[in-house]
Scaffold this motif. Structure first.
Motif, PDB file in Angstrom:
ATOM      1  N   PHE A   1      81.570 -29.225  53.574  1.00 34.17           N
ATOM      2  CA  PHE A   1      82.976 -28.407  53.502  1.00 34.17           C
ATOM      3  C   PHE A   1      83.073 -27.093  52.781  1.00 34.17           C
ATOM      4  CE2 PHE A   1      84.446 -33.280  53.396  1.00 34.17           C
ATOM      5  CZ  PHE A   1      84.685 -33.378  54.685  1.00 34.17           C
TER       6      PHE A   1
ATOM      7  N   LEU B   1      89.991 -25.165  56.085  1.00 31.92           N
ATOM      8  CA  LEU B   1      89.044 -26.168  55.894  1.00 31.92           C
ATOM      9  C   LEU B   1      87.914 -25.682  57.143  1.00 31.92           C
ATOM     10  CD1 LEU B   1      87.388 -28.579  54.689  1.00 31.92           C
ATOM     11  CD2 LEU B   1      88.647 -29.781  56.356  1.00 31.92           C
TER      12      LEU B   1
ATOM     13  N   ILE C   1      83.803 -26.887  58.437  1.00 35.10           N
ATOM     14  CA  ILE C   1      83.062 -28.032  58.453  1.00 35.10           C
ATOM     15  C   ILE C   1      81.631 -27.642  58.675  1.00 35.10           C
ATOM     16  CG2 ILE C   1      82.593 -30.425  59.181  1.00 35.10           C
ATOM     17  CD1 ILE C   1      85.581 -30.358  59.912  1.00 35.10           C
TER      18      ILE C   1
ATOM     19  N   THR D   1      88.261 -28.115  63.528  1.00 36.55           N
ATOM     20  CA  THR D   1      89.094 -28.762  62.071  1.00 36.55           C
ATOM     21  C   THR D   1      90.122 -29.438  62.427  1.00 36.55           C
ATOM     22  OG1 THR D   1      88.027 -27.437  60.697  1.00 36.55           O
ATOM     23  CG2 THR D   1      89.719 -28.484  59.822  1.00 36.55           C
TER      24      THR D   1
ATOM     25  N   SER E   1      93.666 -28.685  52.795  1.00 36.32           N
ATOM     26  CA  SER E   1      91.743 -28.726  53.000  1.00 36.32           C
ATOM     27  C   SER E   1      91.514 -30.363  52.562  1.00 36.32           C
ATOM     28  CB  SER E   1      91.298 -27.893  52.246  1.00 36.32           C
ATOM     29  OG  SER E   1      91.497 -27.714  50.993  1.00 36.32           O
TER      30      SER E   1
ATOM     31  N   MET F   1      89.690 -33.113  54.721  1.00 29.79           N
ATOM     32  CA  MET F   1      88.800 -33.903  54.514  1.00 29.79           C
ATOM     33  C   MET F   1      88.859 -35.161  54.651  1.00 29.79           C
ATOM     34  SD  MET F   1      87.746 -31.787  51.073  1.00 29.79           S
ATOM     35  CE  MET F   1      87.463 -30.040  51.134  1.00 29.79           C
TER      36      MET F   1
END
Length: 457
Positions: free
Chosen positions: A240, A249, A251, A264, A347, A351
């Motif tokens: 992340f 965010l 990935i 995302t 973010s 996650m």
């Protein structure tokens, strides 16, 4: 341009666009448009944020305003703290993804969301006319918020997703190995702790919190190649990367491949579809902005969602989400908004949705992403000084379409069988930003040539 003001607040270069006087003027004007009560202040960790914080606090005290200091925290944490402390507003000292020479102010209203366009315009009017006042009585009320991260954690861990499913146990049993790169900014402490509480084994990269960026702060695949290599080297399950104020965010999959930032929100919608009954759905709506990939619509349809679009800008998406009582929303730049948690890009929320998706499907992130159709997106910008309406009409005619195929709520969005094109004039620079997406590379090349011919002439 040394100072930019927009629906996202103000940003400026230190010492030129952003000076002590300018900071004080904007803070004093913000004080004029909000109700009585405390204001929460936080910053993203840039070194300049420390002296800016002192000016922000001093200005508010001179207006007899109580100040709640959160320290170095993500913008979404500040948004949650405004709600939790029933504050009148908040200020996040950040320039988001801009380089370290920049800093800025994001203004938050009492419901934890950013100021609306109307409120921003009112704020700017007060600044321009110096119509702010200082009090004859100064406040001495400064309070440091103890353990500000806990309020953010509690919002997430109290979701039905955790309390009424076995996902928490699944994550603990999976013991995902996660690499986190916070670029030494506001996510440096809160995110590793958050992931550890989920039972993850955490590898911290660029998490010392000193605000000195280890790489360009825009969290896109081009800027995170070094940390991407480390994800593979550490044999991690996922990586992340967040921007300095940790509202966006990006990935990295387990092979070390940076995943396109547009995915995302697509992955988050996928997760929301699987856990829908635990997200307190009041409608089947999903909201993204006009520049977000059509894959968001593809995934939304799979779960019976109706996808709606809003103008670019977090508050524009949030306003539409509230209007439609949307289940989830966000922007293709890596922003995820989950109303049952709060109305802000977050973010940490991104996650938990993505890790839960991996655990629910029992698949690596690369396999999940490979199941989406292939699309081709290109983002360009052009220097344009004249009006562009004639160019839009010419483009529409070249594509064999009519002006009825053009949505002009946010610039010009042209929809067609090949995909879509979104053209927006910058509010701050003599630029036109063009984003387009097609389902095959042949159409991408064709559209690219048409765009270049129009805007480079």
């Amino acid at each position: 341009m040394d100072l930019i003001r927009s629906i996202s607040g103000i940003r400026g270069t230190i010492g030129k666009g952003l000076t002590p006087n300018i900071i004080s003027d904007y803070v004093a004007s913000f004080n004029e448009i909000i109700s009585e009560g405390p204001i929460v202040i936080g910053r993203d960790g840039r070194p300049s944020g420390l002296w800016i914080e002192k000016i922000v606090v001093g200005t508010l005290l001179a207006q007899n305003r109580q100040v709640l200091l959160a320290g170095i925290v993500p913008t979404p944490t500040i948004q949650i703290l405004v709600e939790e402390f029933k504050a009148s507003g908040g200020i996040s000292i950040t320039a988001s993804h801009n380089p370290s020479i920049w800093n800025g102010l994001k203004f938050i209203q009492e419901d934890g969301t950013f100021l609306t366009r109307y409120q921003n315009n009112k704020l700017f009017e007060i600044v321009d006319s110096s119509a702010f006042r200082f009090s004859e009585q100064s406040s001495l009320q400064i309070e440091e918020i103890a353990e500000p991260f806990e309020y953010h954690f509690n919002r997430i861990f109290n979701l039905q997703l955790f309390k009424e499913t076995n996902i928490a146990n699944k994550l603990k049993n999976k013991k995902y190995k996660v690499v986190i790169d916070a670029n030494n900014a506001s996510g440096s402490k809160i995110i590793p702790e958050f992931l550890q509480r989920l039972g993850c084994e955490v590898v911290k990269i660029n998490c010392n919190g000193d605000g000195i960026f280890a790489h360009p702060p825009e969290p896109n695949p081009q800027n995170i190649t070094e940390v991407a290599k480390l994800v593979s080297e550490f044999k991690a399950d996922i990586g992340f990367v967040v921007d300095p104020d940790a509202d966006r965010l990006v990935i990295i999959d387990e092979t070390g491949n940076p995943i396109w930032e547009e995915l995302t929100i697509v992955l988050a919608i996928h997760s929301a579809g699987l856990f829908l009954e635990y997200l307190n759905p009041k409608s089947n709506k999903v909201v993204v902005n006009y520049s977000t990939t059509q894959l968001a619509e593809y995934v939304a349809r799979k779960f019976g969602f109706e996808l709606e679009r809003a103008p670019v800008g977090e508050i524009n998406v949030v306003t539409k989400m509230k209007e439609l009582q949307a289940v989830i929303g966000g922007e293709g730049s890596g922003g995820v908004i989950l109303p049952v948690c709060h109305y802000g890009r977050d973010s940490l929320v991104g996650m938990i949705l993505i890790l839960s998706l991996m655990a629910k499907l029992d698949k690596p992130i690369s396999e999940i992403v490979s199941g989406y159709p292939k699309v081709f997106m290109q983002k360009r910008q052009f220097l344009v000084k004249e009006e562009i309406e004639n160019k839009i009409e010419e483009l529409v005619n070249s594509l064999g379409l009519s002006l009825l195929d053009v949505n002009n709520e946010d610039g010009y969005r042209i929809n067609s069988d090949f995909g879509w094109i979104h053209i927006r004039k910058s509010n701050t620079e003599p630029l036109v930003r063009v984003i387009f997406e097609t389902s095959n590379d042949e159409d991408r090349v064709k559209i690219s040539r048409l765009i270049e011919k129009l805007f480079e002439e």
